[in-house]
Design an enzyme around this catalytic site. Structure first.
Site, PDB file in Angstrom:
ATOM      1  N   GLY A  37      57.499  28.086  72.014  1.00  0.00           N
ATOM      2  CA  GLY A  37      56.899  28.430  71.021  1.00  0.00           C
ATOM      3  C   GLY A  37      57.624  29.099  69.808  1.00  0.00           C
ATOM      4  O   GLY A  37      58.631  29.531  69.794  1.00  0.00           O
TER       5      GLY A  37
ATOM      6  N   GLY B 153      58.928  31.665  68.210  1.00  0.00           N
ATOM      7  CA  GLY B 153      59.179  33.088  68.440  1.00  0.00           C
ATOM      8  C   GLY B 153      59.385  33.995  67.072  1.00  0.00           C
ATOM      9  O   GLY B 153      59.309  35.204  67.111  1.00  0.00           O
TER      10      GLY B 153
ATOM     11  N   GLY C   4      61.699  38.740  66.772  1.00  0.00           N
ATOM     12  CA  GLY C   4      61.195  37.914  65.556  1.00  0.00           C
ATOM     13  C   GLY C   4      61.790  37.767  64.415  1.00  0.00           C
ATOM     14  O   GLY C   4      61.274  36.964  63.441  1.00  0.00           O
TER      15      GLY C   4
ATOM     16  N   ARG D  40      61.221  27.439  55.282  1.00  0.00           N
ATOM     17  CA  ARG D  40      61.802  25.982  55.569  1.00  0.00           C
ATOM     18  C   ARG D  40      60.642  24.886  55.332  1.00  0.00           C
ATOM     19  O   ARG D  40      59.473  25.218  55.537  1.00  0.00           O
ATOM     20  CB  ARG D  40      62.204  26.158  57.109  1.00  0.00           C
ATOM     21  CG  ARG D  40      62.739  24.806  57.550  1.00  0.00           C
ATOM     22  CD  ARG D  40      63.133  24.894  58.974  1.00  0.00           C
ATOM     23  NE  ARG D  40      62.330  25.224  60.136  1.00  0.00           N
ATOM     24  CZ  ARG D  40      62.878  25.243  61.500  1.00  0.00           C
ATOM     25  NH1 ARG D  40      64.063  25.337  61.540  1.00  0.00           N
ATOM     26  NH2 ARG D  40      61.850  25.612  62.216  1.00  0.00           N
TER      27      ARG D  40
ATOM     28  N   ASP E 120      63.229  21.203  72.507  1.00  0.00           N
ATOM     29  CA  ASP E 120      62.548  21.847  71.446  1.00  0.00           C
ATOM     30  C   ASP E 120      63.068  21.900  70.171  1.00  0.00           C
ATOM     31  O   ASP E 120      62.536  22.223  69.065  1.00  0.00           O
ATOM     32  CB  ASP E 120      62.221  23.511  72.062  1.00  0.00           C
ATOM     33  CG  ASP E 120      63.518  24.104  72.320  1.00  0.00           C
ATOM     34  OD1 ASP E 120      64.250  23.609  73.058  1.00  0.00           O
ATOM     35  OD2 ASP E 120      63.845  25.059  71.843  1.00  0.00           O
ATOM     36  N   ASN E 121      64.355  21.454  69.973  1.00  0.00           N
ATOM     37  CA  ASN E 121      64.700  21.443  68.775  1.00  0.00           C
ATOM     38  C   ASN E 121      65.050  19.903  68.318  1.00  0.00           C
ATOM     39  O   ASN E 121      66.053  19.612  67.684  1.00  0.00           O
ATOM     40  CB  ASN E 121      66.356  21.867  69.042  1.00  0.00           C
ATOM     41  CG  ASN E 121      66.273  23.651  69.236  1.00  0.00           C
ATOM     42  OD1 ASN E 121      65.301  24.188  68.675  1.00  0.00           O
ATOM     43  ND2 ASN E 121      67.354  24.117  69.534  1.00  0.00           N
TER      44      ASN E 121
ATOM     45  N   ASP F  14      66.178  22.910  63.182  1.00  0.00           N
ATOM     46  CA  ASP F  14      66.751  24.130  64.003  1.00  0.00           C
ATOM     47  C   ASP F  14      68.317  24.140  64.138  1.00  0.00           C
ATOM     48  O   ASP F  14      68.991  23.990  65.177  1.00  0.00           O
ATOM     49  CB  ASP F  14      66.307  24.047  65.503  1.00  0.00           C
ATOM     50  CG  ASP F  14      64.699  24.609  65.497  1.00  0.00           C
ATOM     51  OD1 ASP F  14      64.321  25.135  64.559  1.00  0.00           O
ATOM     52  OD2 ASP F  14      64.273  24.841  66.618  1.00  0.00           O
TER      53      ASP F  14
HETATM   54  P1  AMP Z   1      66.240  28.439  69.265  1.00  0.00           P
HETATM   55  O1  AMP Z   1      67.364  28.760  70.312  1.00  0.00           O
HETATM   56  O2  AMP Z   1      66.589  29.295  68.009  1.00  0.00           O
HETATM   57  O3  AMP Z   1      65.951  27.166  69.245  1.00  0.00           O
HETATM   58  O4  AMP Z   1      65.044  29.151  69.947  1.00  0.00           O
HETATM   59  C1  AMP Z   1      64.481  29.239  71.114  1.00  0.00           C
HETATM   60  C2  AMP Z   1      63.281  29.911  71.532  1.00  0.00           C
HETATM   61  O5  AMP Z   1      63.702  31.295  71.179  1.00  0.00           O
HETATM   62  C3  AMP Z   1      62.473  29.565  70.316  1.00  0.00           C
HETATM   63  O6  AMP Z   1      61.003  29.865  71.044  1.00  0.00           O
HETATM   64  C4  AMP Z   1      62.427  30.807  69.122  1.00  0.00           C
HETATM   65  O7  AMP Z   1      61.251  31.006  68.586  1.00  0.00           O
HETATM   66  C5  AMP Z   1      62.814  31.817  70.083  1.00  0.00           C
HETATM   67  N1  AMP Z   1      63.678  32.874  69.424  1.00  0.00           N
HETATM   68  C6  AMP Z   1      64.877  32.772  69.003  1.00  0.00           C
HETATM   69  N2  AMP Z   1      65.222  33.940  68.312  1.00  0.00           N
HETATM   70  C7  AMP Z   1      64.345  34.616  68.327  1.00  0.00           C
HETATM   71  C8  AMP Z   1      64.138  36.090  68.091  1.00  0.00           C
HETATM   72  N3  AMP Z   1      65.136  36.783  67.319  1.00  0.00           N
HETATM   73  N4  AMP Z   1      63.052  36.589  68.207  1.00  0.00           N
HETATM   74  C9  AMP Z   1      62.071  35.930  69.020  1.00  0.00           C
HETATM   75  N5  AMP Z   1      62.045  34.754  69.215  1.00  0.00           N
HETATM   76  C10 AMP Z   1      63.191  34.231  69.166  1.00  0.00           C
HETATM   77 MG    MG Z   2      64.621  26.079  68.003  1.00  0.00          MG
END
Ligand code: AMP
Ligand code: MG
Length: 492
Positions: free
Chosen positions: A88, A90, A124, A174, A250-251, A260
Site C-alpha cells: 500500500g 506507505g 512516510g 506525481r 507493486d511497481n 515508481d
Molecule cells: P518502493 O520500494 O518504493 O516501491 O516501496 C515499497 C513499499 O514501501 C510501498 O508500500 C511504499 O509505500 C513503502 N515505503 C517506502 N518508503 C517508505 C517510507 N519512507 N515510509 C513509509 N513507507 C515507505
Molecule cells: Mg513502489
C-alpha cells in the site's frame, strides 16, 4: 484561502477496503523547489496559483485543497520474487483526480507527505535527492516519448528525514493515468475477494481500457491489452538503455506507464547484464532481463484474473497462458520496430532484424556507449562520411566495418533520401539522457551546496533530448572511469 482545483474523484467512490482515508502531514516550512509549468498548463492548473504560498502549502501536504479526498491506496506485491500481502501507499497520498485539457482523467498524488495506514516501520517521508531524481528522470522519459507518470512539482518540507544520514525532506507531486498496479489486483486475490477483483477490473476497464468493455470477453481482453502495453513499454525502455531497477509487481502500473522511479538508471556502455540498483544483489532486474520479468509479473496479474475469466479453473488458466504467450510476439515486434527505427529503417524488410543484434554485439565487445552509438550513426549514413568519431566509441574494435557496410547498403536500398533518414534518426535517438554521473553531481550540488543550477541545466537538456546543442556538449559525454556510478540507491 486554499488552492482551488477542479477535482473529480472516482477511486474514492470504490468500496472503503480499497484504501484508507488519510490526512497528509503538515510540512513545517514548505518551499517550492521546482514546478512544471508546462505540465500544469496541460492539466488545466494555474501555475501561478500553484507557486503561491497557498499552492505550495497544498503541494507539501500542509493544506488539503477543497475537493480533494486524500486516500492511501491498498496493494500487495511480489518484491524480488517474494509475496508481501499488504504493502500500500506507505508514503503517498492520492489527493484526487483531475481532467486534463485533452480529456484524460489523471491522478494527483503526493509522495513523501507522511505516514499512512500502510507505512509499516517507515516514516512516510521522502528526501530531496530521490524526489528530484524521480522528477528529472520521469520528465526525461516523457520527453523521449515513453509512457510514464509525470512530475508536477517538488517542494522542500523544511524537515530533516533520517536515512543513512540526516537529509532534507521533500514532497513530490506525481501525476499518473492511474496508480492501480499489478499489486492492487494481488491484494484482493490474496484475500480471495472476488468481488474486489471484479470491481477493480471494471474500474480499470472504464478508466484505462474503455474499448474492451464491449468485447465478447472483456476480462480476457483486458488481460490481453495490459500484456500488449507492458510489452511495448519494456521495448521502449530497452531502446533508451533504461534500467528500472525494482520491477516488483507493486511497481508495475496496469496503465502501461513507467512508475515508481527508485534506483533506476541508464546504461552508459552497452552491457545487457548491467545491474545498477544497489538493492538488486542477484541481478534479477538487469537491463536485459526486463522483458522476462515483465512477463513474470504479468503472469501474476493473470493469476488474479482467473476467477473472472471462467468458472472452470482449467479453462481460465489455459486462457491466461495463451494470452501471456502473446507477450513474446508483442515485445519482439515493438523491440525490433523501435530499434530498426533507431537505425533509420522505417519499414522492415526480411533480414533487417539481424542488424540489431549485430550492432549490439559489437557494442558490447567494444564497450561502446549506448546513447552515442545510435546518435552518431545519423552522422554517417552516406559512404563518404567520416566515421572516426563513431569508430572511436568502440575502442578500435575490428568488427565494426562489416556491420557498417551492411547497414549502409540497406539504407541506400531504402526509399527515402539519406538526408531524411538522418533527420528521422536524430528525432528518435536522444543526444542527451540523464547520465548517472551527471544526475548524482547535480543532486549533490542541490543537497550539499544548495545550488540548483546544474540540476536545472540538466533538466532542461534532458527534456529536449533530441537537439544538438554545442553549449550542452559536456552533458552528452559518457563518464570517465573515475566518474562512473557503480550503483544507484533508492534511498527511500
Ligand atoms: P518502493 O520500494 O518504493 O516501491 O516501496 C515499497 C513499499 O514501501 C510501498 O508500500 C511504499 O509505500 C513503502 N515505503 C517506502 N518508503 C517508505 C517510507 N519512507 N515510509 C513509509 N513507507 C515507505
Ligand atoms: Mg513502489
Amino acid at each position: 484561502m486554499s488552492l482551488s482545483i477542479a477535482f473529480d474523484n472516482s477511486y474514492a467512490r470504490l468500496p472503503s477496503r480499497f484504501f484508507e482515508r488519510v490526512r497528509p502531514e503538515a510540512a513545517p516550512s514548505p518551499g517550492l523547489l521546482i514546478l512544471n509549468t508546462t505540465l500544469a498548463a496541460e492539466l488545466n492548473l494555474d501555475a501561478e496559483a500553484l507557486a503561491s504560498p497557498e499552492g505550495v502549502a497544498a503541494l507539501s501536504g500542509a493544506d488539503v485543497p477543497a475537493g480533494a479526498e486524500p486516500i492511501a491506496l491498498a496493494y500487495a506485491g511480489h518484491q524480488f520474487g517474494h509475496f508481501v500481502p499488504a504493502l500500500g501507499d506507505g508514503r503517498a497520498v492520492l489527493l484526487g483526480e483531475i481532467i486534463a485539457r485533452d480529456g484524460r482523467r489523471l491522478d494527483l498524488q503526493l509522495k513523501g507527505s507522511g505516514r499512512t495506514a500502510f507505512s509499516r516501520r517507515g516514516d512516510g517521508k521522502a528526501a530531496v535527492g530521490p524526489v528530484l531524481r524521480e522528477y528529472l528522470i520521469s520528465e526525461a522519459m516523457a520527453a523521449f516519448g515513453i509512457p510514464t507518470t509525470r512530475s508536477l512539482a517538488a517542494v522542500a518540507t523544511g524537515e530533516t528525514v533520517l536515512r543513512e544520514r540526516p537529509l532534507p525532506g521533500a514532497v513530490l507531486t506525481r501525476v499518473a493515468s492511474s496508480h492501480v498496479r499489478v499489486g492492487t489486483f494481488q491484494y484482493f486475490a490474496h484475500r480471495s475477494d472476488e468481488d474486489g477483483i471484479r470491481r477493480l477490473a471494471d474500474y480499470v476497464i472504464e478508466r484505462l481500457y474503455p474499448d474492451v468493455a464491449d468485447a465478447e470477453a472483456p476480462y480476457a481482453a483486458l488481460f490481453e491489452r495490459v500484456v500488449q502495453r507492458q510489452a511495448r513499454l519494456i521495448a521502449l525502455w530497452l531502446s533508451v538503455g533504461f534500467v528500472h531497477g525494482v520491477m516488483n509487481t507493486d511497481n508495475m502500473a496496469i496503465s502501461g506507464e513507467t512508475i515508481d522511479y527508485g534506483p533506476c538508471a541508464f546504461l552508459d556502455a552497452y552491457d545487457p547484464g548491467m545491474v545498477l540498483s544497489s538493492i538488486d544483489r542477484q541481478g534479477r532486474y538487469a537491463y536485459g532481463r526486463q522483458p522476462q520479468i515483465a512477463q513474470w509479473n504479468l503472469a501474476r496479474f493473470g493469476e488474479c484474473l482467473l476467477p473472472l475469466l471462467s468458472s472452470d479453473r482449467d479453462k481460465a488458466i489455459e486462457l491466461v497462458v495463451e494470452r501471456l504467450s502473446g507477450f513474446a510476439h508483442e515485445f519482439e515486434a515493438a523491440y525490433y520496430g523501435r530499434f530498426l527505427e533507431k537505425l533509420g529503417i522505417a519499414t522492415e524488410r526480411s533480414g533487417d532484424r539481424d542488424l540489431v543484434p549485430g550492432l549490439l554485439s559489437i557494442m558490447q565487445m567494444g564497450h561502446a556507449d549506448f546513447t552515442l552509438t545510435f546518435r552518431r550513426l545519423a552522422d554517417i549514413v552516406t559512404p563518404e562520411s567520416d566515421t572516426e568519431a563513431f569508430m572511436s566509441l568502440f575502442g578500435g574494435n575490428a568488427g565494426v566495418d562489416p556491420w557498417l557496410l551492411a547497414w549502409r547498403k540497406r539504407l541506400a536500398a531504402g526509399d527515402r533520401p539519406l538526408q531524411d533518414v538522418a533527420m528521422a534518426m536524430r528525432a528518435i535517438n536522444p543526444a542527451i539522457i540523464p547520465r548517472n554521473h551527471q544526475v548524482e553531481k547535480a543532486l549533490d550540488a542541490v543537497i550539499e551546496d544548495s545550488d540548483g543550477s546544474a540540476y536545472v541545466r540538466l533538466l532542461q537538456a534532458v527534456t529536449k533530448p533530441f537537439e544538438d546543442r554545442p553549449d550542452e556538449a559536456d552533458l552528452g559525454v559518457p563518464p570517465r572511469p573515475e566518474e562512473r556510478v557503480a550503483a544507484t540507491f533508492c534511498g527511500t
